[in-house]
Structures are given as C-alpha cells and as structure tokens.
Design an enzyme around this catalytic site. Structure first.
Site, PDB file in Angstrom:
ATOM      1  N   ASP A  66       0.791  -1.225   0.000  1.00 43.54           N
ATOM      2  CA  ASP A  66       0.000   0.000   0.000  1.00 43.54           C
ATOM      3  C   ASP A  66       0.831   1.287   0.000  1.00 43.54           C
ATOM      4  O   ASP A  66       0.574   2.190   0.790  1.00 43.54           O
ATOM      5  CB  ASP A  66      -0.930  -0.023   1.236  1.00 43.54           C
ATOM      6  CG  ASP A  66      -2.045   1.004   1.113  1.00 43.54           C
ATOM      7  OD1 ASP A  66      -2.341   1.417  -0.009  1.00 43.54           O
ATOM      8  OD2 ASP A  66      -2.591   1.400   2.162  1.00 43.54           O
ATOM      9  N   CYS A  74     -21.074  -7.133  -7.215  1.00 42.37           N
ATOM     10  CA  CYS A  74     -22.055  -6.573  -6.270  1.00 42.37           C
ATOM     11  C   CYS A  74     -23.489  -6.813  -6.749  1.00 42.37           C
ATOM     12  O   CYS A  74     -24.429  -6.581  -5.981  1.00 42.37           O
ATOM     13  CB  CYS A  74     -21.850  -5.071  -6.112  1.00 42.37           C
ATOM     14  SG  CYS A  74     -20.324  -4.632  -5.301  1.00 42.37           S
ATOM     15  N   CYS A 125     -23.928   1.014  -0.461  1.00 39.11           N
ATOM     16  CA  CYS A 125     -22.856   1.894   0.043  1.00 39.11           C
ATOM     17  C   CYS A 125     -22.976   3.318  -0.502  1.00 39.11           C
ATOM     18  O   CYS A 125     -22.513   4.264   0.147  1.00 39.11           O
ATOM     19  CB  CYS A 125     -21.487   1.329  -0.320  1.00 39.11           C
ATOM     20  SG  CYS A 125     -21.302   0.923  -2.066  1.00 39.11           S
ATOM     21  N   CYS A 146     -14.012  12.413   0.360  1.00 37.12           N
ATOM     22  CA  CYS A 146     -14.026  11.219   1.233  1.00 37.12           C
ATOM     23  C   CYS A 146     -13.443  11.560   2.612  1.00 37.12           C
ATOM     24  O   CYS A 146     -12.346  12.114   2.727  1.00 37.12           O
ATOM     25  CB  CYS A 146     -13.233  10.107   0.567  1.00 37.12           C
ATOM     26  SG  CYS A 146     -13.065   8.658   1.599  1.00 37.12           S
ATOM     27  N   CYS A 152     -12.881   6.595   8.052  1.00 42.51           N
ATOM     28  CA  CYS A 152     -14.336   6.420   8.000  1.00 42.51           C
ATOM     29  C   CYS A 152     -14.608   5.003   7.511  1.00 42.51           C
ATOM     30  O   CYS A 152     -13.925   4.522   6.603  1.00 42.51           O
ATOM     31  CB  CYS A 152     -14.930   7.447   7.031  1.00 42.51           C
ATOM     32  SG  CYS A 152     -16.648   7.133   6.565  1.00 42.51           S
ATOM     33  N   CYS A 171     -19.128   3.190   4.462  1.00 48.80           N
ATOM     34  CA  CYS A 171     -19.497   2.438   3.249  1.00 48.80           C
ATOM     35  C   CYS A 171     -19.149   0.959   3.390  1.00 48.80           C
ATOM     36  O   CYS A 171     -19.601   0.138   2.595  1.00 48.80           O
ATOM     37  CB  CYS A 171     -18.878   3.053   1.998  1.00 48.80           C
ATOM     38  SG  CYS A 171     -17.089   3.147   2.023  1.00 48.80           S
ATOM     39  N   CYS A 173     -22.215  -2.643   4.036  1.00 47.79           N
ATOM     40  CA  CYS A 173     -22.072  -3.616   2.947  1.00 47.79           C
ATOM     41  C   CYS A 173     -22.545  -5.005   3.397  1.00 47.79           C
ATOM     42  O   CYS A 173     -22.031  -5.537   4.381  1.00 47.79           O
ATOM     43  CB  CYS A 173     -20.615  -3.673   2.506  1.00 47.79           C
ATOM     44  SG  CYS A 173     -20.336  -4.883   1.206  1.00 47.79           S
TER      45      CYS A 173
HETATM   46 FE1  SF4 Z   1     -21.151  -3.734  -3.408  1.00 46.95          FE
HETATM   47 FE2  SF4 Z   1     -21.123  -3.747  -0.758  1.00 46.95          FE
HETATM   48 FE3  SF4 Z   1     -21.561  -1.456  -2.070  1.00 46.95          FE
HETATM   49 FE4  SF4 Z   1     -23.417  -3.383  -2.052  1.00 46.95          FE
HETATM   50  S1  SF4 Z   1     -22.696  -2.214  -0.284  1.00 46.95           S
HETATM   51  S2  SF4 Z   1     -22.699  -2.191  -3.824  1.00 46.95           S
HETATM   52  S3  SF4 Z   1     -22.156  -5.219  -2.090  1.00 46.95           S
HETATM   53  S4  SF4 Z   1     -19.683  -2.667  -2.071  1.00 46.95           S
HETATM   54 FE1  SF4 Z   2     -15.239   7.758   2.088  1.00 43.52          FE
HETATM   55 FE2  SF4 Z   2     -16.725   5.506   2.257  1.00 43.52          FE
HETATM   56 FE3  SF4 Z   2     -16.731   7.249   4.250  1.00 43.52          FE
HETATM   57 FE4  SF4 Z   2     -17.883   7.872   1.942  1.00 43.52          FE
HETATM   58  S1  SF4 Z   2     -18.526   6.292   3.362  1.00 43.52           S
HETATM   59  S2  SF4 Z   2     -16.606   9.197   3.175  1.00 43.52           S
HETATM   60  S3  SF4 Z   2     -16.509   6.866   0.486  1.00 43.52           S
HETATM   61  S4  SF4 Z   2     -14.953   6.057   3.534  1.00 43.52           S
END
Ligand code: SF4
Ligand code: SF4
Length: 397
Positions: free
Chosen positions: A153, A207, A213, A233, A260, A263, A267
């Site tokens: 990374d 997905c 998300c 973000c 954060c 998202c 999921c």
């Molecule tokens: Fe894909 Fe998870 Fe987002 Fe649903 S919540 S669109 S499964 S990344």
């Molecule tokens: Fe970033 Fe995901 Fe948080 Fe949105 S939910 S601010 S894309 S980390």
C-alpha cells in the site's frame, strides 16, 4: 510432432509451477496471512485506464503519488521488476474480533471514531516483515536465487486490481476489494517475483444490483459505482489532506476523527465477515476511539509517543487536532467549549480556524463571547474569516 513435443515440454513446468504455488500459499498462511492468491505478472490495461481516468478527473487530487506515470507503472509488473512472472497477493483481516462484522461501539462521550484499520499497529511494517519472510522461503523452494519485490500500500502497485486478478475478491462499488471470508476488512500486500507460479482464476462475483454503500456515504464521495472522489471522502480528508477541510463538508463528517468505515459497515458482504485471527501479526493499540478534548491539548512529544506504532501517526498532530475540532462541532456538546476556547489560542492557524467553526456550531452565549474576543485579537486573515463565518452561523436561527 513439434506440437506434441511442446505440450510434453510444458507439462513438467506447469506441474512445477503448481507445486511451487502450493508451497508458497501454505507458507503465506503459516506466516499469518488470511488470504493468498497468485496472478500472472501481466499488465492490467483495464485497471490502468480506470485509474488514469480518476487521476484525470481530479478524484485523486492531493495525492501527488498518484499521477499518470505512476499509475502506468503500478499496473505493469514488468516495469516494477523486469522479468516478472508472478504476483503473489496476500490479505490480512483487520476486523476487530468484538466488531461482530458491523459497527463498533462508541466508548465515551466527546470521543471521535477511528476507522477499524487504524485500531491496530501499523500494517505496513508488520506485513512487509512477513512478506520478506515469504520472499526468503521462495528462494528456498525454488532452489535458486529468485528476484522478488515487496509492496504494501505505498501506491507503487495497483494491489486491489491484482488482488482481484489473483482471485482474492472482487471490486465493490465503494472501490474496496470484497473477499468471501473477510469481507472488505482486509489489508492487501503483494510480492512480485520472476518465479513461475500457477495463477489462480478471478472469482466470478460482483455486487449485482446492490448499491447500498452509495447513499450511505454522508459526503457523496462515491460519485458513481466504482468511483470515489477522494476530495469528498472522510478518509482522505481526515488522514491525507493537509489544509482546511472545505466548510461545506465539515457538517457531514460526523464524529470521525481518523478515517471512515460507513461504506463498509453497510455492505452486506461484510455482515458475516470472519474477524482477524489470534495469529495475526498485527497488535491492537487501544486507539478504538480518541478523546477529542485531550487531543486539543496534546503536545508534539505526547503525540509522537502515543501514536509511534500506529497508522494514526500519518495524520500528524495538527491534522488530528483539526479533525477533533470538526468532530466536536458536529457533536454539539457544550462541554467542549472550554477546550475549544483554549484551541482559539493554538499556535497553528489551522486549529484556531476549525475551533472557531466548532464554537459556531455549538453556539450559546459563551461561544459567542469567545468568538467576538477572538475576532478582536486574531491577526491571521483566514482565521478571521472563519471566526466571522462562525459568528454568522451563531446568528442564523
Ligand atoms: Fe457492493 Fe457492498 Fe456497495 Fe453493495 S454495499 S454495492 S455489495 S460494495
Ligand atoms: Fe469515504 Fe466511504 Fe466514508 Fe464515503 S462512506 S466518506 S466513500 S470512507
């Protein structure tokens, strides 16, 4: 005849590549990695195009290490290790065992949330050390000097794209790699080698119709499926971003002080994710949440000592204090006023300006008095502007 000979000639080499891949995978697991797969060391043209488009649109602005040249290199193992044959991709779960796959608990009031990955010691250090052990084992398995290069990374390799190619998981619409066993709560690392290893097939999963998300992101950073605008973000804003947080985004950032997870929390793939194992090479730091008012009075020495082995170090003290002000403003708790009052006299204009914003959000006669005094005393033009805006916020019903 020539063809037959060629086929017969391929077979022992393929068997050797499969045997070596099995040995490498077994060793990776015994070193504590939860996931391991092999991708061929071929350039990923599609991913390069997608990443270049993100750079072009400015989604990665503020991250100078993501530029067109760097992305082209990061998608092509040959440019990172001439003669490369295989990319071994490993995954390590960072889901704390008590998380139960979903949201963590907020332990104290006036505390800011920390993304799950940062509740452990710095994964770069631990994963690189384990990948180097794997590299040593590969030399032994191959019985010859093998070329290797290790990545964790640092922007030098498109690890997520190679993870998908190696069958570890698939790209989620939030741009994380979703794995079957550990969801998206995984750190990724990779090792490029000139050793032939039998590659794995990519998973045939997506997905599907899910978009959960996207509306869950409070700042609207997931601008389209598979595209996150880093400038919006919270992860980027609280960790990498160095200047003021755009005013319009501050109220949307909630009480996140570092990173954060929203998202990922929503999921469905993460619902039954298996947490990190006892054998994980990572150690918990205890920084599951951070006391916001104590951050505001922290010295550089205290910061260096407390976050020495933690990814939180990356935000730097002044960044963390800026984030603490934003989180306090969003908590709307008058108990924060004395600490914010002291922060109005902070040596860093960045902290003074965000403290003013937070006082404007908390409001009340005491906040008003402090802001009016600050406007008298303040000499920095940007901080004066922030104080002026905060006073306007106070007077807005
Ligand atoms: Fe894909 Fe998870 Fe987002 Fe649903 S919540 S669109 S499964 S990344
Ligand atoms: Fe970033 Fe995901 Fe948080 Fe949105 S939910 S601010 S894309 S980390």
């Amino acid at each position: 005849m020539g063809v037959t000979k060629g086929r017969l000639g391929m077979k022992p080499r393929d068997t050797e590549a499969a045997r070596l891949a099995r040995l490498v995978k077994a060793r990776a697991k015994s070193l504590g990695f939860d996931l391991v797969g092999v991708a061929p060391a071929e350039p990923l043209a599609d991913h390069q195009r997608v990443a270049q488009e993100r750079v072009r649109r400015g989604y990665l602005e503020g991250m100078p290490w993501f530029n067109h040249e760097r992305v082209a290199r990061a998608a092509d193992p040959q440019r990172l290790l001439p003669g490369a044959r295989s990319v071994i991709v490993v995954g390590l779960s960072y889901l704390p065992p008590e998380s139960g796959g979903q949201t963590g608990k907020q332990a104290a009031t006036l505390a800011g949330k920390v993304a799950r990955y940062a509740r452990w010691t710095d994964y770069h250090v631990a994963m690189k050390a384990k990948l180097r052990e794997l590299a040593a084992a590969i030399q032994e398995f191959a019985g010859r000097q093998v070329k290797v290069r290790v990545f964790v990374d640092d922007g030098a390799l498109l690890e997520r794209a190679f993870a998908e190619r190696a069958g570890l998981g698939w790209f989620g619409k939030n741009t994380n790699i979703l794995t079957q066993a550990h969801g998206s709560w995984v750190f990724l690392g990779a090792l490029i080698t000139d050793l032939d290893l039998a590659p794995d097939a990519p998973l045939k999963k997506t997905c599907g119709e899910c978009t959960r998300c996207m509306p869950a992101c409070p700042t609207g950073a997931i601008v389209a499926p598979y595209a996150v605008d880093a400038r919006r973000c919270i992860s980027y804003l609280t960790i990498e971003h160095r200047g003021p947080v755009p005013r319009e985004l501050r109220p949307l950032m909630g009480d996140w002080v570092f990173g954060c997870d929203l998202c990922q929390e929503v999921c469905p793939v993460n619902r039954d994710a298996t947490p990190a194992s006892e054998a994980s090479p990572l150690k918990r730091t205890g920084h599951d949440v951070l006391g916001l008012t104590s951050l505001l009075s922290m010295t550089q020495e205290e910061f260096a000592e407390r976050f020495r082995d933690s990814p939180i170090n990356r935000a730097k003290l002044v960044g963390l204090q800026r984030n603490a002000c934003v989180a306090l403003g969003n908590l709307h708790d008058p108990r924060a006023v004395p600490a914010l009052c002291r922060a109005l006299a902070h040596a860093e204009p960045l902290v003074r300006g965000h403290a003013a914003w937070a006082l404007g959000r908390i409001s009340g006669p005491e906040a008003q008095r402090l802001l009016e005094e600050a406007l008298e005393a303040e000499r920095d033009a940007w901080v004066r502007e922030e104080v002026g805006e905060a006073l306007k916020d106070l007077h807005t019903p």
